[in-house]
Design a protein around this motif. Structure first.
Motif, PDB file in Angstrom:
ATOM      1  N   TYR A 237      -8.326   6.879  -0.962  1.00  0.00           N
ATOM      2  CA  TYR A 237      -9.305   6.775  -2.038  1.00  0.00           C
ATOM      3  C   TYR A 237     -10.645   6.346  -1.486  1.00  0.00           C
ATOM      4  CZ  TYR A 237      -5.749   7.050  -5.700  1.00  0.00           C
ATOM      5  OH  TYR A 237      -4.759   7.482  -6.532  1.00  0.00           O
ATOM      6  N   THR A 238     -11.709   6.724  -2.211  1.00  0.00           N
ATOM      7  CA  THR A 238     -13.026   6.210  -1.887  1.00  0.00           C
ATOM      8  C   THR A 238     -13.105   4.755  -2.334  1.00  0.00           C
ATOM      9  OG1 THR A 238     -13.889   6.930  -4.019  1.00  0.00           O
ATOM     10  CG2 THR A 238     -14.126   8.460  -2.162  1.00  0.00           C
ATOM     11  N   GLU A 239     -14.100   4.043  -1.857  1.00  0.00           N
ATOM     12  CA  GLU A 239     -14.302   2.663  -2.299  1.00  0.00           C
ATOM     13  C   GLU A 239     -14.531   2.673  -3.802  1.00  0.00           C
ATOM     14  OE1 GLU A 239     -17.320  -1.022  -1.425  1.00  0.00           O
ATOM     15  OE2 GLU A 239     -16.996   0.461   0.131  1.00  0.00           O
ATOM     16  N   GLY A 240     -13.881   1.792  -4.506  1.00  0.00           N
ATOM     17  CA  GLY A 240     -13.957   1.768  -5.963  1.00  0.00           C
ATOM     18  C   GLY A 240     -12.947   2.690  -6.632  1.00  0.00           C
ATOM     19  N   ARG A 241     -12.195   3.433  -5.853  1.00  0.00           N
ATOM     20  CA  ARG A 241     -11.123   4.322  -6.307  1.00  0.00           C
ATOM     21  C   ARG A 241     -11.605   5.400  -7.273  1.00  0.00           C
ATOM     22  NH1 ARG A 241      -6.117   2.733  -4.729  1.00  0.00           N
ATOM     23  NH2 ARG A 241      -5.086   3.777  -6.447  1.00  0.00           N
TER      24      ARG A 241
ATOM     25  N   GLY B 207      -9.860  10.365  -5.078  1.00  0.00           N
ATOM     26  CA  GLY B 207      -8.781  10.169  -4.124  1.00  0.00           C
ATOM     27  C   GLY B 207      -7.650  11.157  -4.254  1.00  0.00           C
TER      28      GLY B 207
ATOM     29  N   ASP C 108       0.816  -1.215   0.000  1.00  0.00           N
ATOM     30  CA  ASP C 108       0.000   0.000   0.000  1.00  0.00           C
ATOM     31  C   ASP C 108       0.851   1.267   0.000  1.00  0.00           C
ATOM     32  OD1 ASP C 108      -2.295  -1.495   0.046  1.00  0.00           O
ATOM     33  OD2 ASP C 108      -2.605  -1.303   2.202  1.00  0.00           O
TER      34      ASP C 108
END
Length: 165
Positions: free
Chosen positions: A86-90, A93, A53
Motif C-alpha cells: 500500500y501507499t502511505e496512508g493506504r 494498494g 502484517d
C-alpha cells in the motif's frame, strides 16, 4: 498439567499478537459467483484481526442467495495469510490472500474451505476476486430436490468498503 498448558498457550498468543485496536477492521462485502453451475450472490459483514502484517483472522456473518438455491446464512472463520503493498496512508494498494477456513451455516452447509484471491484498493473501496473451494460435511439439496456435490469450487468477484476501530 492442564493449567500449565493453558497458561503457556495464553502467553504464546499474547506474545504472538502484539496488536493494538487499530489492527482490528470491519467491512461490508458484496460478492457474486457461481455454485454448482448456478449464479449466486453473498453479503458479508466481516471483522478482521490483523495479527501481523502477513496474517489476518477473518470472521464474517453472511447470507448467500440465488434464484435456484436455498438461502444460506452463517459464519465464515478463516486464517488468511496475505501479502500487501500500500501507499502511505493506504489510499492505493494491492493485497494477495490465501488460507483455510470453516463455514458454520444453515441448510446443511457446514464446510471446511480454502480460499485465495487478490484485492485492489483505491481510497476506501476495495475490488477483488478469487476462488474458494468447499468440502461440505453433510448431503445437501437445491430447491428442486437435486443432490448437490459435497465438493465445490466457487469463483467470486467482490466489492467492499470498511474501516478500523
Amino acid at each position: 498439567m492442564k493449567k500449565q498448558i493453558s497458561l503457556l498457550a495464553l502467553v504464546s498468543l499474547l506474545s504472538l499478537s502484539n496488536t493494538s485496536l487499530a489492527d482490528v477492521t470491519y467491512d461490508v462485502t458484496g460478492s457474486s459467483g457461481t455454485r454448482d453451475g448456478e449464479s449466486f450472490s453473498e453479503v458479508h459483514l466481516g471483522l478482521n484481526w490483523h495479527v501481523s502484517d502477513w496474517f489476518n483472522w477473518r470472521n464474517s456473518v453472511f447470507t448467500q442467495f440465488g434464484s435456484k438455491m436455498k438461502t444460506v446464512n452463517g459464519l465464515d472463520s478463516a486464517a488468511l495469510f496475505n501479502f500487501q503493498a500500500y501507499t502511505e496512508g493506504r489510499g492505493l494498494g494491492i493485497e494477495f490472500f490465501a488460507g483455510p477456513g470453516v463455514r458454520l451455516a444453515s441448510e446443511k452447509s457446514n464446510a471446511a474451505f480454502g480460499k485465495a484471491g487478490v484485492t485492489f484498493a483505491l481510497a476506501g473501496i476495495r475490488l477483488g476476486g478469487g476462488v474458494q473451494t468447499f468440502h461440505y460435511l453433510e448431503d445437501r439439496v437445491d430447491e428442486d430436490g437435486n443432490t448437490l456435490n459435497k465438493d465445490e469450487t466457487q469463483t467470486f468477484i467482490t466489492i467492499s468498503g470498511g474501516g478500523s476501530f
